[in-house]
Design a protein around this motif. Structure first.
Motif, PDB file in Angstrom:
ATOM      1  N   ARG A   1      -2.303  -2.715  -0.075  1.00  0.00           N
ATOM      2  CA  ARG A   1      -3.519  -3.711   0.506  1.00  0.00           C
ATOM      3  C   ARG A   1      -2.999  -5.027  -0.047  1.00  0.00           C
ATOM      4  NH1 ARG A   1      -9.140  -5.341  -0.327  1.00  0.00           N
ATOM      5  NH2 ARG A   1      -9.727  -6.142   1.671  1.00  0.00           N
ATOM      6  N   THR A   2      -2.519  -5.270  -1.085  1.00  0.00           N
ATOM      7  CA  THR A   2      -2.076  -6.420  -1.570  1.00  0.00           C
ATOM      8  C   THR A   2      -0.757  -7.086  -1.089  1.00  0.00           C
ATOM      9  OG1 THR A   2      -1.008  -5.831  -3.417  1.00  0.00           O
ATOM     10  CG2 THR A   2      -3.455  -6.044  -3.811  1.00  0.00           C
ATOM     11  N   LEU A   3      -0.078  -5.791  -0.509  1.00  0.00           N
ATOM     12  CA  LEU A   3       1.220  -6.455   0.257  1.00  0.00           C
ATOM     13  C   LEU A   3       0.893  -7.529   1.550  1.00  0.00           C
ATOM     14  CD1 LEU A   3       3.186  -3.142  -0.044  1.00  0.00           C
ATOM     15  CD2 LEU A   3       3.395  -5.131  -1.456  1.00  0.00           C
ATOM     16  N   LYS A   4      -0.214  -7.192   2.185  1.00  0.00           N
ATOM     17  CA  LYS A   4      -0.661  -8.019   3.131  1.00  0.00           C
ATOM     18  C   LYS A   4      -1.741  -9.116   2.826  1.00  0.00           C
ATOM     19  CE  LYS A   4       1.582  -6.790   6.656  1.00  0.00           C
ATOM     20  NZ  LYS A   4       2.481  -7.874   7.682  1.00  0.00           N
ATOM     21  N   ASN A   5      -1.802  -9.264   1.284  1.00  0.00           N
ATOM     22  CA  ASN A   5      -2.930 -10.218   1.064  1.00  0.00           C
ATOM     23  C   ASN A   5      -4.001  -9.908   1.357  1.00  0.00           C
ATOM     24  OD1 ASN A   5      -1.026 -12.258  -0.267  1.00  0.00           O
ATOM     25  ND2 ASN A   5      -0.334 -12.834   1.748  1.00  0.00           N
TER      26      ASN A   5
ATOM     27  N   GLN B   1      -5.384  -8.882   3.770  1.00  0.00           N
ATOM     28  CA  GLN B   1      -5.904  -9.244   4.965  1.00  0.00           C
ATOM     29  C   GLN B   1      -6.337  -8.031   5.962  1.00  0.00           C
ATOM     30  OE1 GLN B   1      -2.555 -10.956   6.997  1.00  0.00           O
ATOM     31  NE2 GLN B   1      -2.503 -12.850   5.354  1.00  0.00           N
ATOM     32  N   ILE B   2      -5.877  -6.862   5.645  1.00  0.00           N
ATOM     33  CA  ILE B   2      -6.461  -5.849   6.313  1.00  0.00           C
ATOM     34  C   ILE B   2      -7.622  -4.917   5.505  1.00  0.00           C
ATOM     35  CG2 ILE B   2      -5.956  -3.345   7.265  1.00  0.00           C
ATOM     36  CD1 ILE B   2      -2.660  -4.408   7.349  1.00  0.00           C
ATOM     37  N   SER B   3      -8.614  -4.576   6.148  1.00  0.00           N
ATOM     38  CA  SER B   3      -9.881  -3.968   5.712  1.00  0.00           C
ATOM     39  C   SER B   3      -9.485  -2.796   4.894  1.00  0.00           C
ATOM     40  CB  SER B   3     -10.935  -3.922   6.725  1.00  0.00           C
ATOM     41  OG  SER B   3     -11.985  -3.266   6.188  1.00  0.00           O
ATOM     42  N   LYS B   4     -10.200  -2.649   3.758  1.00  0.00           N
ATOM     43  CA  LYS B   4     -10.166  -1.091   3.129  1.00  0.00           C
ATOM     44  C   LYS B   4     -10.486   0.013   4.142  1.00  0.00           C
ATOM     45  CE  LYS B   4     -11.681  -2.738  -1.258  1.00  0.00           C
ATOM     46  NZ  LYS B   4     -12.559  -2.475  -2.677  1.00  0.00           N
ATOM     47  N   LYS B   5     -11.520  -0.386   5.017  1.00  0.00           N
ATOM     48  CA  LYS B   5     -11.638   0.720   6.120  1.00  0.00           C
ATOM     49  C   LYS B   5     -10.483   1.574   6.874  1.00  0.00           C
ATOM     50  CE  LYS B   5     -13.123  -1.854   9.921  1.00  0.00           C
ATOM     51  NZ  LYS B   5     -14.226  -2.276  10.666  1.00  0.00           N
TER      52      LYS B   5
ATOM     53  N   GLU C   1       0.495   9.578   3.397  1.00  0.00           N
ATOM     54  CA  GLU C   1       0.168   8.990   4.666  1.00  0.00           C
ATOM     55  C   GLU C   1      -0.994   8.201   4.588  1.00  0.00           C
ATOM     56  OE1 GLU C   1      -0.937  10.955   9.094  1.00  0.00           O
ATOM     57  OE2 GLU C   1      -0.344  12.276   7.428  1.00  0.00           O
ATOM     58  N   ASN C   2      -0.935   7.163   5.255  1.00  0.00           N
ATOM     59  CA  ASN C   2      -2.169   6.268   5.726  1.00  0.00           C
ATOM     60  C   ASN C   2      -2.867   7.080   6.744  1.00  0.00           C
ATOM     61  OD1 ASN C   2      -4.402   4.755   5.860  1.00  0.00           O
ATOM     62  ND2 ASN C   2      -3.117   2.893   6.294  1.00  0.00           N
ATOM     63  N   THR C   3      -3.996   7.620   6.661  1.00  0.00           N
ATOM     64  CA  THR C   3      -4.519   8.455   7.824  1.00  0.00           C
ATOM     65  C   THR C   3      -5.294   7.503   8.755  1.00  0.00           C
ATOM     66  OG1 THR C   3      -6.307   9.416   6.687  1.00  0.00           O
ATOM     67  CG2 THR C   3      -4.585  10.688   6.658  1.00  0.00           C
ATOM     68  N   ARG C   4      -5.609   6.509   8.081  1.00  0.00           N
ATOM     69  CA  ARG C   4      -6.605   5.383   8.951  1.00  0.00           C
ATOM     70  C   ARG C   4      -5.734   4.271   9.606  1.00  0.00           C
ATOM     71  NH1 ARG C   4     -11.856   5.223   4.730  1.00  0.00           N
ATOM     72  NH2 ARG C   4     -12.371   7.150   5.154  1.00  0.00           N
ATOM     73  N   SER C   5      -4.011   4.510   9.530  1.00  0.00           N
ATOM     74  CA  SER C   5      -3.636   3.365   9.834  1.00  0.00           C
ATOM     75  C   SER C   5      -3.935   3.209  11.451  1.00  0.00           C
ATOM     76  CB  SER C   5      -2.037   3.659   9.572  1.00  0.00           C
ATOM     77  OG  SER C   5      -1.261   2.793   9.955  1.00  0.00           O
ATOM     78  N   SER C   6      -3.385   1.909  11.942  1.00  0.00           N
ATOM     79  CA  SER C   6      -3.687   1.752  13.311  1.00  0.00           C
ATOM     80  C   SER C   6      -2.580   2.090  14.254  1.00  0.00           C
ATOM     81  CB  SER C   6      -4.540   0.055  13.511  1.00  0.00           C
ATOM     82  OG  SER C   6      -3.216  -0.691  12.944  1.00  0.00           O
TER      83      SER C   6
END
Length: 229
Positions: free
Chosen positions: A141-145, A147-151, A103-108
Motif C-alpha cells: 500500500r505504501t508503494l502507492k503512497n 492512495q488506495i484504500s485498505k479495503k 494474490e491480492n483477492t480484492r484488487s480491482s
C-alpha cells in the motif's frame, strides 16, 4: 541421557560451531570465493527444461557466473531442514528460502504490469521465517503512497494451478528467476542479514535448487525489500 539424546546434543554443538565459524568476516570472504568458483563449474546438460529455463534467465540477467545449481534426491522434502542444509552445503538452515506467489483477492484488476500495484507478488522468505500478510499489505500500500484504500487489499497464497500458470513451475520448484510472467518480487529483509550472504531457492523443478549471493540477486531482479515477519 540415552545414546540418541547424546548424538543429538553433539550434532547441535557441531551446528553451533559451524554457525559461529561462518560469522567470521574472513571465512565469509573465503566462502564466497569458493562458492563463485564452483558456480562457474556447474553443468546442466541433463537438467529438465524448467531448470534450463531458469539458467537461461540467469544468463540474461548476467548472474549465471555466480549461480549454483544443485540436483537433490527425490525425497529431499521429506528431510528435516538441517539435513537439507548439509546436502546443499548451506551455511545454515536460515539460508534456505522459498518463493510463494501471493494474490491480492480484492484488487480491482488482474494486471502485474505496475509493480507498485500488482495483482500478484512473488514473496521470498526463509523456511524458518514467516510471512505476515498484514505487513505485506501495508508495504504494498505504501508503494502507492497509501492512495488506495485498505479495503482494496487482501493478500493470500494463490492456488497451485494459478501459481503454475503464472510462474511455469510446479510446487516446491518455484524460482523467482525465469518465471513465465514477470511478477514483482518482494524479499524478506531478514535475508539481507544472512552471513555469508547467500540464499538458496527453488530452481524450476522440485529436484533442483539454485543458490546465489544475496547482493547479486537484489541487483539483478530489482526486487522490493521489506520486513515480513
Amino acid at each position: 541421557m540415552n545414546s540418541n539424546d547424546n548424538i543429538k546434543e553433539q550434532l547441535n554443538d557441531l551446528i553451533n560451531q559451524v554457525s559461529t565459524l561462518y560469522s567470521s568476516k574472513n571465512i565469509t570472504a573465503h566462502y564466497l570465493d569458493y562458492f563463485k568458483r564452483n558456480a562457474k563449474l556447474t553443468k546442466l546438460d541433463d537438467a529438465p527444461e524448467p531448470v534450463k529455463k531458469v539458467e537461461k534467465a540467469c544468463i540474461n540477467l548476467r548472474i549465471r557466473n555466480v549461480s549454483r545449481f544443485y540436483h537433490v534426491e527425490s525425497d529431499y522434502y521429506n528431510w528435516e531442514l538441517q539435513r537439507r542444509a548439509f546436502r546443499l552445503t548451506s551455511p545454515s538452515i536460515n539460508h534456505l528460502c522459498k518463493s510463494v506467489i501471493f494474490e491480492n483477492t480484492r484488487s480491482s484488476h488482474d494486471s502485474i504490469d505496475d509493480p507498485l500495484n500488482s495483482k500478484y507478488y512473488c514473496v521470498i522468505t526463509q523456511y524458518v521465517g514467516s510471512i505476515n500478510t498484514q505487513k505485506l499489505m501495508n508495504f504494498v500500500r505504501t508503494l502507492k503512497n497509501k492512495q488506495i484504500s485498505k479495503k482494496n487489499y487482501n493478500f493470500r497464497v494463490t492456488d497451485g494451478e494459478k501459481s503454475v500458470r503464472l510462474t511455469g513451475f510446479e510446487n516446491n520448484g518455484v524460482s523467482p528467476i525465469g518465471m513465465t510472467f514477470q511478477i514483482p518480487i518482494v524479499l524478506s529483509s531478514t535475508i539481507t542479514e544472512l552471513q555469508p550472504p547467500v540464499l538458496y531457492l527453488g530452481a524450476g523443478h522440485i529436484d533442483w535448487k539454485l543458490a546465489l549471493p544475496v547482493h547479486d540477486f537484489i541487483s539483478a531482479t530489482n526486487c522490493f525489500i521489506t520486513d515480513l515477519s
